[in-house]
Scaffold this motif. Structure first.
Motif, mmCIF file in Angstrom:
data_model
loop_
_atom_site.group_PDB
_atom_site.id
_atom_site.type_symbol
_atom_site.label_atom_id
_atom_site.label_comp_id
_atom_site.label_asym_id
_atom_site.label_seq_id
_atom_site.Cartn_x
_atom_site.Cartn_y
_atom_site.Cartn_z
ATOM 1 N N ASN A 93 0.831 -1.207 0.000
ATOM 2 C CA ASN A 93 0.000 0.000 0.000
ATOM 3 C C ASN A 93 0.865 1.258 0.000
ATOM 4 O OD1 ASN A 93 0.862 0.273 2.700
ATOM 5 N ND2 ASN A 93 -0.928 -0.811 3.468
ATOM 6 N N THR A 94 0.216 2.387 -0.259
ATOM 7 C CA THR A 94 0.940 3.655 -0.355
ATOM 8 C C THR A 94 1.577 4.049 0.974
ATOM 9 O OG1 THR A 94 -1.154 4.812 0.051
ATOM 10 C CG2 THR A 94 -0.467 4.576 -2.240
ATOM 11 N N GLN A 95 0.967 3.664 2.080
ATOM 12 C CA GLN A 95 1.530 4.008 3.383
ATOM 13 C C GLN A 95 2.894 3.360 3.572
ATOM 14 O OE1 GLN A 95 -0.676 2.688 6.861
ATOM 15 N NE2 GLN A 95 0.021 4.445 8.039
ATOM 16 N N THR A 96 3.025 2.101 3.173
ATOM 17 C CA THR A 96 4.311 1.408 3.278
ATOM 18 C C THR A 96 5.354 2.071 2.394
ATOM 19 O OG1 THR A 96 3.271 -0.702 3.831
ATOM 20 C CG2 THR A 96 5.487 -0.791 2.897
ATOM 21 N N VAL A 97 4.948 2.463 1.180
ATOM 22 C CA VAL A 97 5.883 3.118 0.270
ATOM 23 C C VAL A 97 6.360 4.446 0.852
ATOM 24 C CG1 VAL A 97 6.102 4.202 -2.007
ATOM 25 C CG2 VAL A 97 4.951 1.997 -1.780
ATOM 26 N N ALA A 98 5.438 5.237 1.388
ATOM 27 C CA ALA A 98 5.817 6.523 1.978
ATOM 28 C C ALA A 98 6.733 6.335 3.180
ATOM 29 C CB ALA A 98 4.560 7.288 2.390
ATOM 30 N N THR A 99 6.472 5.313 3.979
ATOM 31 C CA THR A 99 7.314 5.045 5.145
ATOM 32 C C THR A 99 8.726 4.650 4.725
ATOM 33 O OG1 THR A 99 5.387 4.362 6.451
ATOM 34 C CG2 THR A 99 7.553 3.634 7.228
ATOM 35 N N LEU A 100 8.822 3.807 3.703
ATOM 36 C CA LEU A 100 10.143 3.415 3.203
ATOM 37 C C LEU A 100 10.884 4.616 2.627
ATOM 38 C CD1 LEU A 100 9.299 -0.004 1.499
ATOM 39 C CD2 LEU A 100 10.768 0.337 3.489
ATOM 40 N N LYS A 101 10.177 5.466 1.886
ATOM 41 C CA LYS A 101 10.810 6.674 1.345
ATOM 42 C C LYS A 101 11.359 7.543 2.461
ATOM 43 C CE LYS A 101 8.760 7.685 -3.155
ATOM 44 N NZ LYS A 101 8.019 8.694 -3.950
ATOM 45 N N GLY A 102 10.603 7.635 3.542
ATOM 46 C CA GLY A 102 11.040 8.438 4.683
ATOM 47 C C GLY A 102 12.316 7.929 5.312
ATOM 48 N N LYS A 103 12.601 6.655 5.092
ATOM 49 C CA LYS A 103 13.833 6.049 5.606
ATOM 50 C C LYS A 103 14.977 6.124 4.592
ATOM 51 C CE LYS A 103 11.386 2.765 8.587
ATOM 52 N NZ LYS A 103 11.116 1.329 8.876
ATOM 53 N N GLY A 104 14.712 6.799 3.467
ATOM 54 C CA GLY A 104 15.746 6.950 2.449
ATOM 55 C C GLY A 104 15.843 5.801 1.468
ATOM 56 N N VAL A 105 14.842 4.922 1.449
ATOM 57 C CA VAL A 105 14.852 3.782 0.532
ATOM 58 C C VAL A 105 14.421 4.233 -0.863
ATOM 59 C CG1 VAL A 105 13.852 1.500 0.073
ATOM 60 C CG2 VAL A 105 14.326 2.205 2.433
ATOM 61 N N ASP A 106 15.074 3.716 -1.886
ATOM 62 C CA ASP A 106 14.689 4.004 -3.272
ATOM 63 C C ASP A 106 13.451 3.181 -3.610
ATOM 64 O OD1 ASP A 106 16.860 5.772 -3.926
ATOM 65 O OD2 ASP A 106 18.170 4.012 -3.971
ATOM 66 N N VAL A 107 12.296 3.815 -3.665
ATOM 67 C CA VAL A 107 11.055 3.097 -3.906
ATOM 68 C C VAL A 107 10.032 4.044 -4.531
ATOM 69 C CG1 VAL A 107 10.191 3.584 -1.561
ATOM 70 C CG2 VAL A 107 9.276 1.629 -2.837
ATOM 71 N N GLU A 108 9.245 3.518 -5.454
ATOM 72 C CA GLU A 108 8.160 4.271 -6.076
ATOM 73 C C GLU A 108 6.922 3.394 -6.119
ATOM 74 O OE1 GLU A 108 8.180 7.380 -6.785
ATOM 75 O OE2 GLU A 108 10.328 7.774 -6.581
ATOM 76 N N PHE A 109 5.759 4.053 -6.172
ATOM 77 C CA PHE A 109 4.479 3.354 -6.223
ATOM 78 C C PHE A 109 3.939 3.381 -7.637
ATOM 79 C CE2 PHE A 109 -0.162 3.197 -5.965
ATOM 80 C CZ PHE A 109 -0.373 2.111 -5.118
ATOM 81 N N VAL A 110 3.424 2.243 -8.093
ATOM 82 C CA VAL A 110 2.805 2.144 -9.408
ATOM 83 C C VAL A 110 1.335 1.790 -9.245
ATOM 84 C CG1 VAL A 110 2.703 0.795 -11.543
ATOM 85 C CG2 VAL A 110 4.902 1.487 -10.625
#
Length: 340
Positions: A226-243
């Motif tokens: 879900n988008t919440q997991t993606v946003a949380t990972l981004k906040g940790k500096g992880v390279d991730v995008e949502f499709v």
């Protein structure tokens, strides 16, 4: 020794979730609400509890329980619920509704009712958070997949992380994958057949709670989530995008309900009104929590796959009344066939 539900709740937490005892008196000026362990518990303890104390002088006591554990505790209490408010996803919500576990809900008692989109309350509860499910990928390692079917193809399949039917997002994603191969809302076998064909190539199979960590560690670079997991990972500096998959993103809503026989319905309504307020919803959208709001006055984050909540009416939604009777067997089958 005198007990109340607040002291009992602390004891239960310390004992790792031992069964609640029925018939415990409710402490004045408090409300006991369930919360999901993890991000939800942290967010509500840090953000919502202080707001409720300041606004209404009500102590918020949190009982961290997964959805079906909430249902089990309430059923075992036999009319003397160990908490005042449930938080549930669509499947468990229906189980609670069928079990008669909720008080009849009066939305007019919510001062912030006008700030919710139409249909976000009914006679058993209120929507408190939105969820959008799709595909997460690492843009530095993979091209963007277009849809669910790409997950089973190179180059994505060899970097794919999968999980089963224990969560709403996992169940929803596997249903949509199954539809591509002749399956349906109630027939997920085609998805399992196709996954088994590529199982030797798949990078990781894990429990739902483990997937963000596996992605962060680079053990997989694409997954349904879900988008919440993606946003949380981004906040940790992880390279991730949502499709948003070409067949459409999936959406569902998390709801709250007042427990049948609650010791303080008045405080429960005050709590729910605060939860949907602009102040609380806006605070919960910010890192590290990254909730999707339901209050129309709260702007969506720029990286969300929609510009406003109304767009979600066109997203894929599932009938959980039809899914629920089948889900236990799906979980068992996935765990048996997808083990690596």
């Amino acid at each position: 020794m005198i007990f109340n539900r607040r002291s009992l709740l602390a004891g239960v937490t310390a004992l790792g979730g031992a069964s609640f005892l029925p018939g415990i008196a409710h402490a004045k000026g408090s409300v006991i609400a369930t919360t999901y362990p993890g991000t939800w518990e942290d967010a509500y303890r840090t953000v919502v509890a202080p707001m409720l104390k300041k606004k209404d002088d009500i102590d918020l006591e949190l009982a961290p329980l997964f959805a079906m554990d909430q249902i089990g505790k309430a059923k075992a209490a036999r009319g003397a619920p160990p908490f005042d408010v449930f938080v549930l996803d669509p499947g468990p919500r229906i189980v609670g509704l069928e079990g008669g576990l909720f008080e009849k809900f009066d939305a007019t008692k919510l001062g912030n009712l006008s700030k919710l989109p139409a249909g976000f309350t009914d006679d058993v509860g209120v929507h408190v958070s939105a969820q959008v499910v799709g595909i997460a990928y690492n843009p530095k390692k993979l091209p963007a997949p277009k849809g669910w079917g790409d997950l089973l193809k190179d180059p994505w399949v060899s970097r794919l992380g999968i999980t089963g039917f224990q969560t709403t997002f996992g169940t929803s994603s596997l249903i949509e994958l199954s539809k591509l191969f002749g399956g349906s809302l109630t027939n997920v076998d085609p998805a399992l057949v196709e996954l088994k064909k590529v199982l030797p190539k798949i990078a990781a199979v894990g429990l739902p709670a483990a997937m963000p960590g596996l992605f962060q560690q680079g053990q997989c670079d694409v997954m349904y989530t879900n988008t919440q997991t993606v946003a949380t990972l981004k906040g940790k500096g992880v390279d991730v995008e949502f499709v948003k998959p070409e067949s459409g993103a999936i959406t569902f809503f998390t709801t709250m309900h007042i427990a049948k026989g609650s010791g303080d319905i008045g405080n429960a309504y005050k709590y729910l009104d605060l939860v949907i307020s602009k102040e609380a919803q806006e605070a919960l959208t910010k890192p590290p929590y990254n909730f999707l709001p339901v209050n129309k006055d709260v702007p969506l984050a720029a990286d969300m796959p929609m510009k406003n909540l109304d767009e979600m009416a066109n997203y894929v939604q599932h009938d959980w009344a039809k899914i629920n009777p089948l889900r236990a067997a799906w979980i068992e089958k996935f765990n048996k066939e997808m083990a690596k």
